[in-house]
Design an enzyme around this catalytic site. Structure first.
Site, short mmCIF file in Angstrom:
data_model
loop_
_atom_site.label_atom_id
_atom_site.label_comp_id
_atom_site.label_asym_id
_atom_site.label_seq_id
_atom_site.Cartn_x
_atom_site.Cartn_y
_atom_site.Cartn_z
N ARG A 43 0.83 -1.22 0.00
CA ARG A 43 0.00 0.00 0.00
C ARG A 43 0.86 1.26 0.00
O ARG A 43 0.43 2.30 -0.53
CB ARG A 43 -0.94 0.00 1.21
CG ARG A 43 -2.01 1.11 1.19
CD ARG A 43 -2.98 0.94 2.34
NE ARG A 43 -4.09 1.89 2.28
CZ ARG A 43 -4.30 2.88 3.14
NH1 ARG A 43 -3.45 3.05 4.16
NH2 ARG A 43 -5.34 3.68 3.02
N ILE A 69 -7.25 7.54 -0.86
CA ILE A 69 -7.12 6.08 -0.91
C ILE A 69 -7.97 5.57 0.25
O ILE A 69 -7.87 6.05 1.37
CB ILE A 69 -5.65 5.64 -0.81
CG1 ILE A 69 -5.53 4.11 -0.90
CG2 ILE A 69 -4.97 6.15 0.44
CD1 ILE A 69 -4.07 3.62 -0.98
N SER A 70 -8.84 4.60 -0.04
CA SER A 70 -9.81 4.16 0.96
C SER A 70 -9.15 3.50 2.16
O SER A 70 -8.05 2.95 2.07
CB SER A 70 -10.80 3.19 0.32
OG SER A 70 -11.61 3.82 -0.63
N GLN A 71 -9.85 3.54 3.28
CA GLN A 71 -9.44 2.83 4.48
C GLN A 71 -9.25 1.35 4.15
O GLN A 71 -10.09 0.74 3.47
CB GLN A 71 -10.52 2.99 5.54
CG GLN A 71 -10.27 2.23 6.83
CD GLN A 71 -11.49 2.27 7.75
OE1 GLN A 71 -12.55 2.75 7.36
NE2 GLN A 71 -11.32 1.76 8.95
#
EC number: 2.1.1.77
Length: 220
Positions: A43, A69-71
Site C-alpha cells: 500500500r 485512498i480508501s481505508q
C-alpha cells in the site's frame, strides 16, 4: 516516477503490513484470499512518499485532486463481498483513484477493468500498477456513470465513490448472476449496498454505513 522499495522498511516493512492484516482479521474480515492479497500488495507504493509512514494505518489518506485512498478495512470488506458468490472472471472498478483497490482485485481475479475521471490520478495509478507488475488491469480515462460498455457484461462491479443513486448504465452492464458493491448516498455518509442480478431483477441489501468522496460525472 522514481523507483521505490516495494518490500519496504521500518513503517513500510512487511512486518507492519502483517500487523495491519492481523487487525483486519480481528475486525471481522474472514476471507483468507482477501487477507492474503492485502498482505501482498504494498500500500505504501500507492500513496505519496510523504505519507509512506502512514500507509499501513487503517485509515483513508489523501492522494491529491480532493480524492483519497480508501481505508484498508473498507477495501477488504468490499472485496470480500464481491468475492462472496464466487471469484468473478471480469470485474469493473469505477474510480481507479490511487490504483490500490485495482491492485488488490488483480491479485484475486483474472481481469480488472478500471475507470478514472481524473487524468492525473489515472497516469499515476498506471505507473504504480506497472511498478508492482500487475498486468491484468486495463485502465480507462472516462466517466464512471457510463461504465465501460465495450467489455460488458461484468461478473463483478465495484464502485469506489458514492453516487446518490445507482447509475443505470452500471446495472445494465452487470452480468446475470453478477454482483455490484457500491456506497450510495449524499456527502459525508452513505450506505454500502450489495446488488445481485437475477435475470431482469436486482436484489439489494445494505451492509454498513460508510463515508466516501462523491461520485462525479464527466472527466478532467
Amino acid at each position: 516516477m522514481r523507483e521505490r522499495n516495494a518490500a519496504g522498511i521500518g513503517m513500510t516493512s512487511q512486518r507492519t503490513r502483517d500487523r495491519l492484516v492481523d487487525a483486519l482479521a480481528a475486525q471481522g474480515i474472514q476471507d483468507e484470499r482477501v487477507l492474503s492479497a492485502m498482505r501482498e500488495v504494498p500500500r505504501h507504493l500507492f500513496v505519496d512518499e510523504a505519507l509512506e509512514s502512514r500507509a499501513y494505518e487503517n485509515t483513508p489518506l489523501p492522494i491529491g485532486e480532493g480524492q483519497t485512498i480508501s481505508q484498508p478495512w473498507v477495501v477488504a470488506r468490499m472485496t470480500e463481498l464481491l468475492l462472496e458468490p464466487g471469484v468473478p472472471e471480469r470485474v469493473l472498478e469505477v474510480g481507479t483513484g490511487s490504483g490500490y483497490q485495482a491492485a488488490v482485485l488483480a491479485r484475486l481475479v483474472p481481469r480488472v477493468y478500471s475507470i478514472e475521471r481524473i487524468g492525473s490520478l489515472l497516469r499515476r495509478a498506471r505507473e504504480r500498477l506497472q511498478a508492482v507488475r500487475l498486468f491484468n488491469c486495463q485502465l480507462r480515462h472516462g466517466d464512471g456513470y457510463e461504465g465501460w460498455p465495450e467489455y460488458a457484461p461484468y461478473d463483478g462491479i465495484i464502485v469506489t465513490a458514492a453516487p446518490d443513486a445507482l447509475p443505470e448504465a452500471l446495472l445494465e452492464q452487470l452480468a446475470d448472476g453478477g454482483r455490484l458493491v457500491a456506497p450510495i448516498g449524499g456527502a459525508g455518509y452513505q450506505e454500502l449496498l450489495v446488488v445481485d442480478r437475477r435475470g431482469d431483477a436486482y436484489e439489494q441489501r445494505r451492509v454498513a454505513g460508510v463515508s466516501f468522496v462523491p461520485m462525479l460525472e464527466g472527466r478532467v
